[in-house]
Design a protein around this motif. Structure first.
Motif, PDB file in Angstrom:
ATOM      1  N   PRO A  48       1.326  -7.934  -2.441  1.00 23.26           N
ATOM      2  CA  PRO A  48       2.293  -7.306  -1.572  1.00 23.26           C
ATOM      3  C   PRO A  48       3.871  -7.476  -1.826  1.00 23.26           C
ATOM      4  O   PRO A  48       4.193  -8.531  -2.182  1.00 23.26           O
ATOM      5  CB  PRO A  48       2.025  -7.541  -0.159  1.00 23.26           C
ATOM      6  N   ASP A  69      -7.268   3.359  -5.038  1.00 25.19           N
ATOM      7  CA  ASP A  69      -8.404   2.802  -4.291  1.00 25.19           C
ATOM      8  C   ASP A  69      -9.362   3.624  -3.430  1.00 25.19           C
ATOM      9  O   ASP A  69     -10.487   3.476  -3.266  1.00 25.19           O
ATOM     10  CB  ASP A  69      -7.788   1.925  -2.783  1.00 25.19           C
ATOM     11  N   ARG A 101       0.884  -1.221   0.051  1.00 27.93           N
ATOM     12  CA  ARG A 101       0.082   0.003   0.024  1.00 27.93           C
ATOM     13  C   ARG A 101       0.877   1.268  -0.025  1.00 27.93           C
ATOM     14  O   ARG A 101       1.883   1.400   0.725  1.00 27.93           O
ATOM     15  CB  ARG A 101      -0.912  -0.043   1.259  1.00 27.93           C
ATOM     16  N   SER A 151      -2.911   0.510  -3.993  1.00 28.93           N
ATOM     17  CA  SER A 151      -2.473  -0.564  -3.376  1.00 28.93           C
ATOM     18  C   SER A 151      -2.311  -1.758  -4.605  1.00 28.93           C
ATOM     19  O   SER A 151      -2.845  -1.598  -5.694  1.00 28.93           O
ATOM     20  CB  SER A 151      -3.529  -1.321  -2.296  1.00 28.93           C
ATOM     21  N   THR A 152      -1.518  -2.712  -4.425  1.00 31.10           N
ATOM     22  CA  THR A 152      -1.300  -3.699  -5.239  1.00 31.10           C
ATOM     23  C   THR A 152      -1.638  -5.053  -4.796  1.00 31.10           C
ATOM     24  O   THR A 152      -1.971  -5.241  -3.660  1.00 31.10           O
ATOM     25  CB  THR A 152       0.343  -3.915  -5.712  1.00 31.10           C
TER      26      THR A 152
END
Length: 150
Positions: A148, A125, A84, A144-145
């Motif tokens: 992580p 997001d 994040r 975010s992905t």
């Protein structure tokens, strides 16, 4: 003695920089963000989206949040364990908050502006604004992905 040790996740990484409220300052914010995220080994997808978001928020700070003689602040907070990134751009104009034009509002096809925050909203997001006393505001965006990095 076989004892399990708790796993320590990578700590949050933080970058903050004051930049001049000029086109050069906005461009430098974007370039510094990419450099820092690459140094932190942030995922490529996150870095590419952050580059656009920082560029747009920094440009807005320069175009709409500028007060002569006052800088704007860029802050990046990256949590690799959660994948994040929080982007914050603080400017000196607390009386002018960003807003996304209504979807039903007709935009002139030749008009160059007005679409940036719509694109930001599609890439992040969540985004919001908060007062920054005594007279400024902070625009925050969280990306975010799904994978992580840590």
């Amino acid at each position: 003695m076989n004892q399990a040790f708790p796993q320590v996740s990578a700590p949050e990484r933080m970058f903050t920089q004051l930049l001049s409220s000029t086109r050069r300052g906005a461009r430098l914010a974007r370039l510094l963000s990419v450099t820092e995220l690459r140094f932190w080994d942030a995922p490529q997808d996150l870095t590419e989206r952050a580059e656009f978001v920082v560029g747009e928020l920094a440009s807005n700070a320069v175009l709409h949040g500028r007060v002569p003689g006052r800088s704007f602040r860029l802050t990046l907070v990256f949590d690799p364990a959660a994948g994040r990134l929080r982007i914050e751009v603080t400017d000196a104009r607390g009386d002018r908050y960003p807003r996304i034009p209504a979807m039903d509002a007709e935009l002139d096809a030749l008009h160059c502006g007005g679409r940036g925050l719509s694109l930001v909203a599609a890439l992040v997001d969540h985004w919001d604004t908060a007062p920054y006393p005594p007279s400024g505001k902070t625009v925050r965006a969280v990306l975010s992905t799904s994978t992580p990095n840590g």
